[in-house]
Design a protein around this motif. Structure first.
Motif, PDB file in Angstrom:
ATOM      1  N   ASP A 147     -23.075 -22.909 -14.462  1.00  0.00           N
ATOM      2  CA  ASP A 147     -22.319 -23.639 -13.564  1.00  0.00           C
ATOM      3  C   ASP A 147     -20.655 -23.462 -13.665  1.00  0.00           C
ATOM      4  O   ASP A 147     -19.624 -23.669 -13.140  1.00  0.00           O
ATOM      5  CB  ASP A 147     -22.255 -25.087 -13.685  1.00  0.00           C
ATOM      6  CG  ASP A 147     -21.974 -25.564 -15.264  1.00  0.00           C
ATOM      7  OD1 ASP A 147     -21.954 -24.544 -16.131  1.00  0.00           O
ATOM      8  OD2 ASP A 147     -21.874 -26.560 -15.433  1.00  0.00           O
ATOM      9  N   ALA A 148     -20.491 -22.031 -14.676  1.00  0.00           N
ATOM     10  CA  ALA A 148     -19.256 -21.491 -14.548  1.00  0.00           C
ATOM     11  C   ALA A 148     -18.646 -20.759 -13.532  1.00  0.00           C
ATOM     12  O   ALA A 148     -19.317 -20.328 -12.735  1.00  0.00           O
ATOM     13  CB  ALA A 148     -19.193 -20.524 -15.837  1.00  0.00           C
ATOM     14  N   GLY A 149     -17.401 -21.015 -13.151  1.00  0.00           N
ATOM     15  CA  GLY A 149     -16.952 -20.430 -11.974  1.00  0.00           C
ATOM     16  C   GLY A 149     -16.524 -18.843 -12.198  1.00  0.00           C
ATOM     17  O   GLY A 149     -16.630 -18.536 -13.252  1.00  0.00           O
ATOM     18  N   ALA A 152     -13.590 -18.130 -14.361  1.00  0.00           N
ATOM     19  CA  ALA A 152     -13.710 -18.245 -15.691  1.00  0.00           C
ATOM     20  C   ALA A 152     -14.658 -17.046 -16.447  1.00  0.00           C
ATOM     21  O   ALA A 152     -14.333 -16.665 -17.460  1.00  0.00           O
ATOM     22  CB  ALA A 152     -14.522 -19.484 -16.377  1.00  0.00           C
ATOM     23  N   VAL A 153     -15.594 -16.567 -15.655  1.00  0.00           N
ATOM     24  CA  VAL A 153     -16.729 -15.523 -16.100  1.00  0.00           C
ATOM     25  C   VAL A 153     -15.861 -14.111 -16.106  1.00  0.00           C
ATOM     26  O   VAL A 153     -15.932 -13.407 -17.103  1.00  0.00           O
ATOM     27  CB  VAL A 153     -17.872 -15.344 -15.134  1.00  0.00           C
ATOM     28  CG1 VAL A 153     -18.594 -14.253 -15.636  1.00  0.00           C
ATOM     29  CG2 VAL A 153     -18.723 -16.657 -15.273  1.00  0.00           C
ATOM     30  N   THR A 154     -15.050 -13.947 -15.169  1.00  0.00           N
ATOM     31  CA  THR A 154     -14.217 -12.844 -15.178  1.00  0.00           C
ATOM     32  C   THR A 154     -13.201 -12.712 -16.471  1.00  0.00           C
ATOM     33  O   THR A 154     -13.094 -11.774 -17.089  1.00  0.00           O
ATOM     34  CB  THR A 154     -13.430 -12.843 -13.837  1.00  0.00           C
ATOM     35  OG1 THR A 154     -14.260 -12.579 -12.565  1.00  0.00           O
ATOM     36  CG2 THR A 154     -12.465 -11.653 -13.814  1.00  0.00           C
ATOM     37  N   ALA A 155     -12.683 -14.027 -16.494  1.00  0.00           N
ATOM     38  CA  ALA A 155     -11.837 -13.976 -17.739  1.00  0.00           C
ATOM     39  C   ALA A 155     -12.369 -13.770 -19.107  1.00  0.00           C
ATOM     40  O   ALA A 155     -12.123 -13.039 -19.929  1.00  0.00           O
ATOM     41  CB  ALA A 155     -11.283 -15.240 -17.581  1.00  0.00           C
ATOM     42  N   LEU A 156     -13.781 -14.288 -19.184  1.00  0.00           N
ATOM     43  CA  LEU A 156     -14.570 -13.911 -20.389  1.00  0.00           C
ATOM     44  C   LEU A 156     -14.785 -12.485 -20.479  1.00  0.00           C
ATOM     45  O   LEU A 156     -14.687 -12.047 -21.548  1.00  0.00           O
ATOM     46  CB  LEU A 156     -15.697 -14.872 -20.276  1.00  0.00           C
ATOM     47  CG  LEU A 156     -16.632 -14.789 -21.885  1.00  0.00           C
ATOM     48  CD1 LEU A 156     -15.978 -15.121 -22.885  1.00  0.00           C
ATOM     49  CD2 LEU A 156     -17.871 -15.696 -21.601  1.00  0.00           C
TER      50      LEU A 156
END
Length: 212
Positions: A147-149, A152-156
């Motif tokens: 459910d991560a946006g 957020a995934v791109t930043a990680l």
């Protein structure tokens, strides 16, 4: 005389299959990605983007490069969709590959890596690159729930692939990831590390990873 036809002629079917394998691996990293096909003579240089960069200079970009021989001298510089090349390889039974006419624009293709003037920095065992890539993949999988946006995934991903490995010399973990997913890590070999200004290159017998 260099051929002006939008067609690549390989010495044998294995050469064409090698391009198909490379394109397939690149699509595993970016299903909607592109490949830049460059030829000026009887050598084809195929560049793919594995990790995107940012800004006008493409900082953080990680590219894969594989070179392969051609049977006929050709002059070509075009960037096309991975899917289009993959489809044509799958439909081709001989040694001639029609180059897709429809080009695509991707930021990383606008900044070409240097071809000469590289300085050798050292070597890294491919096993260390594989370990760094697998750890990064696991970290992203654990840190990015379903459910991560997208932001957020791109930043990680940027955080994980932007850090340096613990190897000597250190390299960007994103480069280890690219070498791993593109199959540039033959067991028992080492990657040579090269530097040129803002660029770093990992080279193995299977191919090259270029980091800006």
């Amino acid at each position: 005389m260099a051929s002006t036809l939008m067609e690549l002629v390989f010495p044998d079917a294995q050469g064409l299959a090698d391009l198909g394998t490379f394109v397939g691996r690149a699509r595993a990293a970016d299903q909607d990605g592109a490949v830049r096909l460059q030829a000026d003579g009887t050598t084809l240089a195929a560049y793919v983007g594995v990790l995107p960069g940012s800004g006008l200079m493409g900082d953080g970009a990680v590219l894969g490069l594989r070179t392969m021989p051609l049977a006929e001298a050709t002059t070509l510089d075009t960037t096309v969709a991975l899917a289009a090349v993959g489809d044509r390889v799958a439909r081709t039974s001989g040694v001639r590959l029609p180059v897709p006419a429809m080009t695509v624009a991707v930021p990383w293709s606008a900044v070409a890596p240097p071809r000469a003037g590289w300085e050798r920095v050292g070597t890294v065992a491919v096993e260390d690159l594989v370990e760094a890539a697998r750890q990064g993949i696991a970290e992203i999988a654990q840190g990015a729930p379903a459910d991560a946006g997208a932001q957020a995934v791109t930043a990680l991903r940027r955080q994980v692939w932007g850090r340096s490995t613990t190897t000597v010399p250190p390299v960007r973990t994103g480069g280890a990831f690219a070498a791993y997913v593109l199959g540039f890590v033959p067991e028992g070999t080492a990657a040579t590390v090269w530097a040129h200004g803002r660029w770093t290159r990992l080279s193995t017998p299977a191919g090259h990873v270029l980091m800006r």
